[in-house]
Write a protein that holds these residues in place. Structure first.
Motif, PDB file in Angstrom:
ATOM      1  N   PHE A   1       0.842  -1.188   0.000  1.00 52.42           N
ATOM      2  CA  PHE A   1       0.000   0.000   0.000  1.00 52.42           C
ATOM      3  C   PHE A   1       0.883   1.246   0.000  1.00 52.42           C
ATOM      4  O   PHE A   1       2.033   1.200   0.406  1.00 52.42           O
ATOM      5  CB  PHE A   1      -0.954   0.013   1.199  1.00 52.42           C
ATOM      6  N   ASP A   2       0.311   2.347  -0.468  1.00 55.98           N
ATOM      7  CA  ASP A   2       1.006   3.626  -0.460  1.00 55.98           C
ATOM      8  C   ASP A   2       0.768   4.256   0.914  1.00 55.98           C
ATOM      9  O   ASP A   2      -0.373   4.555   1.262  1.00 55.98           O
ATOM     10  CB  ASP A   2       0.451   4.531  -1.566  1.00 55.98           C
ATOM     11  N   PRO A   3       1.809   4.457   1.727  1.00 54.22           N
ATOM     12  CA  PRO A   3       1.619   4.994   3.079  1.00 54.22           C
ATOM     13  C   PRO A   3       0.936   6.365   3.102  1.00 54.22           C
ATOM     14  O   PRO A   3       0.169   6.651   4.015  1.00 54.22           O
ATOM     15  CB  PRO A   3       3.033   5.099   3.645  1.00 54.22           C
ATOM     16  N   ILE A   4       1.198   7.168   2.097  1.00 54.38           N
ATOM     17  CA  ILE A   4       0.594   8.507   2.049  1.00 54.38           C
ATOM     18  C   ILE A   4      -0.913   8.399   1.799  1.00 54.38           C
ATOM     19  O   ILE A   4      -1.698   9.181   2.329  1.00 54.38           O
ATOM     20  CB  ILE A   4       1.268   9.377   0.956  1.00 54.38           C
ATOM     21  N   GLU A   5      -1.318   7.418   0.990  1.00 56.56           N
ATOM     22  CA  GLU A   5      -2.728   7.243   0.658  1.00 56.56           C
ATOM     23  C   GLU A   5      -3.491   6.395   1.675  1.00 56.56           C
ATOM     24  O   GLU A   5      -4.729   6.401   1.675  1.00 56.56           O
ATOM     25  CB  GLU A   5      -2.875   6.611  -0.722  1.00 56.56           C
ATOM     26  N   LEU A   6      -2.786   5.665   2.525  1.00 50.14           N
ATOM     27  CA  LEU A   6      -3.453   4.746   3.451  1.00 50.14           C
ATOM     28  C   LEU A   6      -4.501   5.424   4.327  1.00 50.14           C
ATOM     29  O   LEU A   6      -5.632   4.925   4.421  1.00 50.14           O
ATOM     30  CB  LEU A   6      -2.430   3.989   4.304  1.00 50.14           C
ATOM     31  N   PRO A   7      -4.214   6.559   4.970  1.00 57.53           N
ATOM     32  CA  PRO A   7      -5.256   7.181   5.795  1.00 57.53           C
ATOM     33  C   PRO A   7      -6.507   7.551   4.994  1.00 57.53           C
ATOM     34  O   PRO A   7      -7.632   7.399   5.480  1.00 57.53           O
ATOM     35  CB  PRO A   7      -4.577   8.433   6.357  1.00 57.53           C
ATOM     36  N   TYR A   8      -6.319   8.017   3.763  1.00 53.97           N
ATOM     37  CA  TYR A   8      -7.465   8.355   2.915  1.00 53.97           C
ATOM     38  C   TYR A   8      -8.275   7.106   2.582  1.00 53.97           C
ATOM     39  O   TYR A   8      -9.508   7.115   2.654  1.00 53.97           O
ATOM     40  CB  TYR A   8      -6.996   9.053   1.629  1.00 53.97           C
ATOM     41  N   LYS A   9      -7.589   6.017   2.226  1.00 54.50           N
ATOM     42  CA  LYS A   9      -8.284   4.758   1.923  1.00 54.50           C
ATOM     43  C   LYS A   9      -9.093   4.293   3.131  1.00 54.50           C
ATOM     44  O   LYS A   9     -10.238   3.872   3.001  1.00 54.50           O
ATOM     45  CB  LYS A   9      -7.288   3.662   1.530  1.00 54.50           C
ATOM     46  N   ILE A  10      -8.470   4.367   4.301  1.00 57.48           N
ATOM     47  CA  ILE A  10      -9.150   3.940   5.532  1.00 57.48           C
ATOM     48  C   ILE A  10     -10.377   4.817   5.770  1.00 57.48           C
ATOM     49  O   ILE A  10     -11.453   4.323   6.124  1.00 57.48           O
ATOM     50  CB  ILE A  10      -8.189   4.015   6.737  1.00 57.48           C
ATOM     51  N   SER A  11     -10.246   6.110   5.566  1.00 61.08           N
ATOM     52  CA  SER A  11     -11.366   7.025   5.743  1.00 61.08           C
ATOM     53  C   SER A  11     -12.514   6.688   4.786  1.00 61.08           C
ATOM     54  O   SER A  11     -13.689   6.684   5.183  1.00 61.08           O
ATOM     55  CB  SER A  11     -10.895   8.466   5.521  1.00 61.08           C
ATOM     56  N   CYS A  12     -12.193   6.379   3.539  1.00 57.24           N
ATOM     57  CA  CYS A  12     -13.221   6.008   2.563  1.00 57.24           C
ATOM     58  C   CYS A  12     -13.905   4.699   2.956  1.00 57.24           C
ATOM     59  O   CYS A  12     -15.135   4.586   2.868  1.00 57.24           O
ATOM     60  CB  CYS A  12     -12.609   5.872   1.176  1.00 57.24           C
ATOM     61  N   ILE A  13     -13.124   3.730   3.390  1.00 49.59           N
ATOM     62  CA  ILE A  13     -13.689   2.452   3.827  1.00 49.59           C
ATOM     63  C   ILE A  13     -14.621   2.684   5.010  1.00 49.59           C
ATOM     64  O   ILE A  13     -15.714   2.120   5.082  1.00 49.59           O
ATOM     65  CB  ILE A  13     -12.565   1.447   4.172  1.00 49.59           C
ATOM     66  N   TRP A  14     -14.215   3.535   5.948  1.00 43.65           N
ATOM     67  CA  TRP A  14     -15.027   3.832   7.126  1.00 43.65           C
ATOM     68  C   TRP A  14     -16.362   4.476   6.711  1.00 43.65           C
ATOM     69  O   TRP A  14     -17.414   4.097   7.211  1.00 43.65           O
ATOM     70  CB  TRP A  14     -14.252   4.732   8.080  1.00 43.65           C
ATOM     71  N   GLN A  15     -16.305   5.432   5.799  1.00 41.50           N
ATOM     72  CA  GLN A  15     -17.526   6.099   5.335  1.00 41.50           C
ATOM     73  C   GLN A  15     -18.459   5.106   4.630  1.00 41.50           C
ATOM     74  O   GLN A  15     -19.675   5.140   4.836  1.00 41.50           O
ATOM     75  CB  GLN A  15     -17.199   7.281   4.424  1.00 41.50           C
ATOM     76  N   ASN A  16     -17.898   4.211   3.820  1.00 44.64           N
ATOM     77  CA  ASN A  16     -18.717   3.182   3.163  1.00 44.64           C
ATOM     78  C   ASN A  16     -19.347   2.247   4.190  1.00 44.64           C
ATOM     79  O   ASN A  16     -20.511   1.863   4.057  1.00 44.64           O
ATOM     80  CB  ASN A  16     -17.881   2.367   2.170  1.00 44.64           C
ATOM     81  N   TYR A  17     -18.575   1.888   5.189  1.00 43.88           N
ATOM     82  CA  TYR A  17     -19.081   1.026   6.267  1.00 43.88           C
ATOM     83  C   TYR A  17     -20.259   1.694   6.975  1.00 43.88           C
ATOM     84  O   TYR A  17     -21.299   1.075   7.200  1.00 43.88           O
ATOM     85  CB  TYR A  17     -17.946   0.720   7.240  1.00 43.88           C
ATOM     86  N   LEU A  18     -20.119   2.984   7.305  1.00 41.88           N
ATOM     87  CA  LEU A  18     -21.201   3.694   7.978  1.00 41.88           C
ATOM     88  C   LEU A  18     -22.430   3.800   7.081  1.00 41.88           C
ATOM     89  O   LEU A  18     -23.567   3.640   7.557  1.00 41.88           O
ATOM     90  CB  LEU A  18     -20.744   5.085   8.409  1.00 41.88           C
ATOM     91  N   SER A  19     -22.229   4.030   5.787  1.00 39.85           N
ATOM     92  CA  SER A  19     -23.346   4.113   4.846  1.00 39.85           C
ATOM     93  C   SER A  19     -24.089   2.788   4.754  1.00 39.85           C
ATOM     94  O   SER A  19     -25.322   2.766   4.749  1.00 39.85           O
ATOM     95  CB  SER A  19     -22.846   4.504   3.452  1.00 39.85           C
TER      96      SER A  19
END
Length: 135
Positions: free
Chosen positions: A111-129
């Protein structure tokens, strides 16, 4: 009010990847991060840390990610914590299997370390949806 993603447990047997993920998630993402070097360690530490999300390596010696997830889902105090698998084994049928086993998503290594927090944030938002949609 929807829960905010603040606390992440990352379970990874490779110390270099753990260090990179800790830097990416903690320093860049601003999350509180608890690191575990094995599935056994995760089973011990997760209840006390109470993460909002668990990132779980699939291939680990001893207890692999699938067994770790199964055991976490079998304990009352950890059963509802969403889990994301991280793996280099990410063919379509494997990703489907991980999701069928209870993972909310899969992140492909490396994984790209710089993009990892963004990916996690997107996954979290999808999970909540998805949670809202099933209520």
């Amino acid at each position: 009010m929807e829960p905010k993603l603040r606390r992440i447990t990352y379970v990874e047997d490779d110390p270099d990847i753990r260090a990179i993920a800790e830097l990416a998630l903690g320093s860049i993402g601003g999350y509180a991060v608890d690191l575990c070097a094995s599935g056994h360690e995760a089973l011990e530490k997760v209840p006390g840390f109470s993460p909002d999300l668990i990132l779980l390596d699939v291939m680990m010696p001893g207890m692999d990610g699938t067994e770790t997830l199964e055991r976490l889902k079998g304990k009352p105090d950890t059963t509802d914590i969403p889990v994301v698998f991280l793996t280099a084994k990410a063919q379509k049928h494997e990703v489907e299997e991980y999701r069928n086993n209870g993972a909310i998503d899969v992140i492909i290594k490396p994984f790209d370390p710089i993009e990892l927090p963004y990916k996690i944030s997107c996954i979290w938002q999808n999970y909540l949806s998805e949670r809202r949609a099933t209520r």
